[in-house]
Write a protein that holds these residues in place. Structure first.
Motif, mmCIF file in Angstrom:
data_model
loop_
_atom_site.group_PDB
_atom_site.id
_atom_site.type_symbol
_atom_site.label_atom_id
_atom_site.label_comp_id
_atom_site.label_asym_id
_atom_site.label_seq_id
_atom_site.Cartn_x
_atom_site.Cartn_y
_atom_site.Cartn_z
ATOM 1 N N ASP A 16 49.211 -4.820 58.394
ATOM 2 C CA ASP A 16 49.818 -4.698 57.082
ATOM 3 C C ASP A 16 49.845 -3.202 56.791
ATOM 4 O O ASP A 16 50.377 -2.453 57.566
ATOM 5 N N ARG A 63 46.185 -10.451 61.869
ATOM 6 C CA ARG A 63 46.707 -10.631 60.506
ATOM 7 C C ARG A 63 46.296 -11.992 59.962
ATOM 8 O O ARG A 63 45.799 -12.104 58.847
ATOM 9 N N LEU A 68 45.967 -11.927 56.036
ATOM 10 C CA LEU A 68 47.096 -11.080 55.653
ATOM 11 C C LEU A 68 48.398 -11.831 55.919
ATOM 12 O O LEU A 68 48.422 -12.764 56.725
ATOM 13 N N THR A 71 53.883 -11.450 60.033
ATOM 14 C CA THR A 71 55.068 -10.609 60.151
ATOM 15 C C THR A 71 55.678 -10.797 61.533
ATOM 16 O O THR A 71 55.033 -11.306 62.444
#
Length: 171
Positions: A16, A63, A68, A71
Motif C-alpha cells: 500500500d 497485503r 490491506l 491490488t
C-alpha cells in the motif's frame, strides 16, 4: 566493558503506501513476479506456490495477511524469498510485495519499540519502528508474522504441491 550494539541491515519494501523491513540476513532472494499456482482450500493470504529451481515455495500475499486492500500486480510487484523459523524448523516462503525499495542499515538508536495501539497491523508482528528522516519503517519479526496455523499450512502447501505434476507448477 560494555558491548556495543551493532547496526543491522534491513531490506525495505512497500505494501500500500506503508514501508516495511525485514532483516536482510533472512532474505534469500528477490524475484520478479511470476505465475503462481493456486492451491485449493488454503487461507485467503496464501497466494499459492511457485517453482523455484525445482523446489516448491509457498507464497503469502502480505497485503491480505495485514488486512490491506488487494491490488493488481504491476511491473514493480515482486516475491521476497525468506527463511522463516516455525515450530523449531526452518521454512522457505515467498512474500508478495508491491515493490522493493533498498537495503538500509539502522543503528539500534534509530529503532523505537513497536507501538501498542493505533497500528495498521497487529503489533506482535512488529519488532520495532525504524526512523529514517521523517519516515517510519515497520520492522517485521518474520517468525511471528504468520498466524500459528499458517506455518503448518506452509509446510502442507509445499507437500501438496510437490505431489502435483511439474507441468502444473510451470503453468
Amino acid at each position: 566493558m560494555a558491548e556495543e550494539l551493532q547496526a543491522t541491515q534491513y531490506l525495505t519494501f512497500v505494501l500500500d503506501s506503508e514501508v516495511f523491513a525485514v532483516d536482510v540476513a533472512r532474505v534469500r532472494e528477490i524475484l520478479e513476479y511470476t505465475a503462481v499456482t493456486k492451491v485449493p482450500k488454503t487461507r485467503n493470504y496464501m497466494h499459492g506456490v511457485i517453482n523455484l529451481r525445482g523446489s516448491v515455495v509457498p507464497v503469502v500475499d502480505m497485503r491480505v495477511l495485514f488486512g490491506l486492500p488487494e491490488t493488481d500486480t504491476t511491473v514493480n510487484t515482486c516475491i521476497i524469498v525468506m527463511e522463516v523459523t516455525a515450530e523449531g524448523s526452518s521454512l522457505i516462503m515467498g512474500a508478495l510485495a508491491d515493490s522493493v525499495r533498498e537495503v538500509m542499515e539502522l543503528d539500534p538508536g534509530q529503532i523505537e519499540p513497536a507501538p501498542k495501539v493505533g497500528s495498521r497491523v497487529k503489533t506482535d508482528f512488529i519488532s520495532g519502528m525504524g526512523k529514517q528522516g521523517n519516515e517510519f519503517i515497520m520492522i517485521l519479526d518474520i517468525d511471528r508474522m504468520l498466524p500459528d496455523e499458517a506455518t503448518s499450512s506452509l509446510a502442507e502447501m509445499g507437500g501438496m504441491a510437490t505431489s502435483m505434476g511439474e507441468a502444473e507448477l510451470m503453468a
